[in-house]
Design an enzyme around this catalytic site. Structure first.
Site, PDB file in Angstrom:
ATOM      1  N   LYS A   1       0.777  -1.322  -0.113  1.00  0.00           N
ATOM      2  CA  LYS A   1      -0.058  -0.193  -0.090  1.00  0.00           C
ATOM      3  C   LYS A   1       0.798   1.414  -0.044  1.00  0.00           C
ATOM      4  O   LYS A   1       1.886   1.323  -0.565  1.00  0.00           O
ATOM      5  CB  LYS A   1      -1.061   0.022   1.138  1.00  0.00           C
ATOM      6  CG  LYS A   1      -1.601  -1.304   1.151  1.00  0.00           C
ATOM      7  CD  LYS A   1      -2.851  -1.101   2.199  1.00  0.00           C
ATOM      8  CE  LYS A   1      -3.647  -2.591   2.063  1.00  0.00           C
ATOM      9  NZ  LYS A   1      -4.788  -2.563   2.793  1.00  0.00           N
TER      10      LYS A   1
ATOM     11  N   HIS B   1      -8.645  -3.206  -6.203  1.00  0.00           N
ATOM     12  CA  HIS B   1      -8.881  -3.394  -4.721  1.00  0.00           C
ATOM     13  C   HIS B   1      -9.812  -2.648  -3.941  1.00  0.00           C
ATOM     14  O   HIS B   1     -10.425  -1.548  -4.604  1.00  0.00           O
ATOM     15  CB  HIS B   1      -7.270  -2.935  -4.223  1.00  0.00           C
ATOM     16  CG  HIS B   1      -7.069  -3.122  -2.836  1.00  0.00           C
ATOM     17  ND1 HIS B   1      -7.545  -2.351  -1.729  1.00  0.00           N
ATOM     18  CD2 HIS B   1      -6.437  -4.290  -2.167  1.00  0.00           C
ATOM     19  CE1 HIS B   1      -7.124  -3.076  -0.654  1.00  0.00           C
ATOM     20  NE2 HIS B   1      -6.654  -3.764  -0.944  1.00  0.00           N
TER      21      HIS B   1
ATOM     22  N   GLU C   1     -11.650 -10.744  -1.374  1.00  0.00           N
ATOM     23  CA  GLU C   1     -11.083 -10.041  -0.091  1.00  0.00           C
ATOM     24  C   GLU C   1     -12.491  -9.380   0.366  1.00  0.00           C
ATOM     25  O   GLU C   1     -13.020  -8.136  -0.108  1.00  0.00           O
ATOM     26  CB  GLU C   1     -10.202  -8.837  -0.308  1.00  0.00           C
ATOM     27  CG  GLU C   1      -8.863  -9.321  -1.057  1.00  0.00           C
ATOM     28  CD  GLU C   1      -7.781  -8.341  -0.837  1.00  0.00           C
ATOM     29  OE1 GLU C   1      -6.877  -8.715  -0.226  1.00  0.00           O
ATOM     30  OE2 GLU C   1      -7.853  -7.164  -1.229  1.00  0.00           O
TER      31      GLU C   1
ATOM     32  N   GLY D   1      -7.890  -4.972   6.886  1.00  0.00           N
ATOM     33  CA  GLY D   1      -7.014  -4.037   7.845  1.00  0.00           C
ATOM     34  C   GLY D   1      -7.999  -4.040   9.072  1.00  0.00           C
ATOM     35  O   GLY D   1      -7.795  -2.857   9.871  1.00  0.00           O
TER      36      GLY D   1
HETATM   37  C1  PEP Z   1      -5.359  -5.877   1.346  1.00  0.00           C
HETATM   38  O1  PEP Z   1      -5.216  -4.599   1.613  1.00  0.00           O
HETATM   39  O2  PEP Z   1      -5.401  -6.360   0.364  1.00  0.00           O
HETATM   40  C2  PEP Z   1      -5.596  -6.729   2.527  1.00  0.00           C
HETATM   41  C3  PEP Z   1      -6.055  -7.999   2.785  1.00  0.00           C
HETATM   42  O3  PEP Z   1      -5.315  -5.975   3.861  1.00  0.00           O
HETATM   43  P1  PEP Z   1      -4.995  -6.711   5.319  1.00  0.00           P
HETATM   44  O4  PEP Z   1      -4.345  -7.987   5.161  1.00  0.00           O
HETATM   45  O5  PEP Z   1      -4.246  -5.738   5.973  1.00  0.00           O
HETATM   46  O6  PEP Z   1      -6.276  -7.243   5.725  1.00  0.00           O
END
Ligand code: PEP
Length: 250
Positions: free
Chosen positions: A12, A95, A167, A173
């Protein structure tokens, strides 16, 4: 079965060049004997620095986004041609932070996906539902729409360069991870959706990563699920101490 595990770190908007270089060098050393496929995606300004360190190793070089156009008057954007020039191999697209904070919709994401594939990049296409969509029973509808929209016009041959990252937005996060069973249910649905769009053979081969608070403590149980083929890792990818155990899950 040509499936394998693919563990990717999305750094990021973190780190300077020196910090990125230090992390990349540690990962090169620690993952040298790793058995899976690996990727790191630094911030644009740090890609070239990291490229010099990971070149020729088992860690691929990723970018976190690209412009929907090849070049031209697009202030603030970064083009696939520029990414190719500095050795990027893979582009993460769609994303949830791009979808929700920067209002990218499936049409825009699809334009980027097609452009990246046209230029020979591997694409990690991220999909996933918001908490309110999950609570409203819309997980499958949202994922199907994002897959079909993101891959509109992508050929069967090009699909070989596509990885899907499921995701759930409420898990990114937040420290909350989907249970392996809940994640597996969606991964299985994603594979079925690919089968409907591209056939069983393509569906059996596609790599589907899970993302959302993956940590050393939960990586192995997630990866044990039949349709979970890797992880897209945010927070835990920022330190070798947490990324290496995920990358080397047993
Ligand atoms: C991401 O941003 O793709 C992600 C999975 O973040 P985190 O592992 O921090 O949840």
């Amino acid at each position: 079965m040509s499936r394998y595990y693919y563990i990717a770190g999305n750094w990021k908007m973190h780190y300077t060049r020196a910090q990125s270089a230090e992390l990349a060098q540690t990962l090169v050393n620690e993952l040298r004997d790793g058995k899976h496929k690996y990727l790191v995606a630094p911030s644009f300004t740090n890609i070239e620095t990291v490229s010099a360190i990971i070149e020729g190793t088992n860690i691929r070089l990723g970018a976190q986004n690209c412009a929907p156009e090849e070049q031209g008057a697009h202030t603030g954007e970064v083009s696939v041609l520029q990414l190719k020039d500095i050795g990027v191999q893979t582009i993460i697209l769609g994303h949830s932070e791009r979808r929700h904070s920067y209002k990218e919709d499936d049409t825009l994401i699809n334009k980027k996906v097609k452009l990246a594939l046209k230029h020979g990049f591997e694409v990690i296409l991220c999909i996933g539902e918001l908490l309110e969509e999950r609570e409203a029973g819309k997980v499958e509808e949202v994922c199907k729409t994002q897959i079909a929209g993101g891959l509109e016009g992508v050929t069967a041959a090009e699909l070989g360069n596509v990885v899907i990252a499921y995701e759930p937005v409420w898990a990114i996060g937040t420290g909350k991870t989907a249970t392996p069973q809940d994640a597996e249910a969606v991964h299985s649905f994603v594979r079925q959706t690919i089968a409907q769009l591209y056939g069983e053979d393509a569906a059996s081969k596609i790599i589907i990563q899970y993302g959302g608070s993956v940590k050393p403590e939960n990586a192995a149980e997630l990866m044990a699920m039949e349709n979970i083929n890797g992880a897209l890792v945010g927070g835990a990818s920022l330190k070798a101490d947490t990324f290496v155990p995920i990358a080397k899950f047993a």
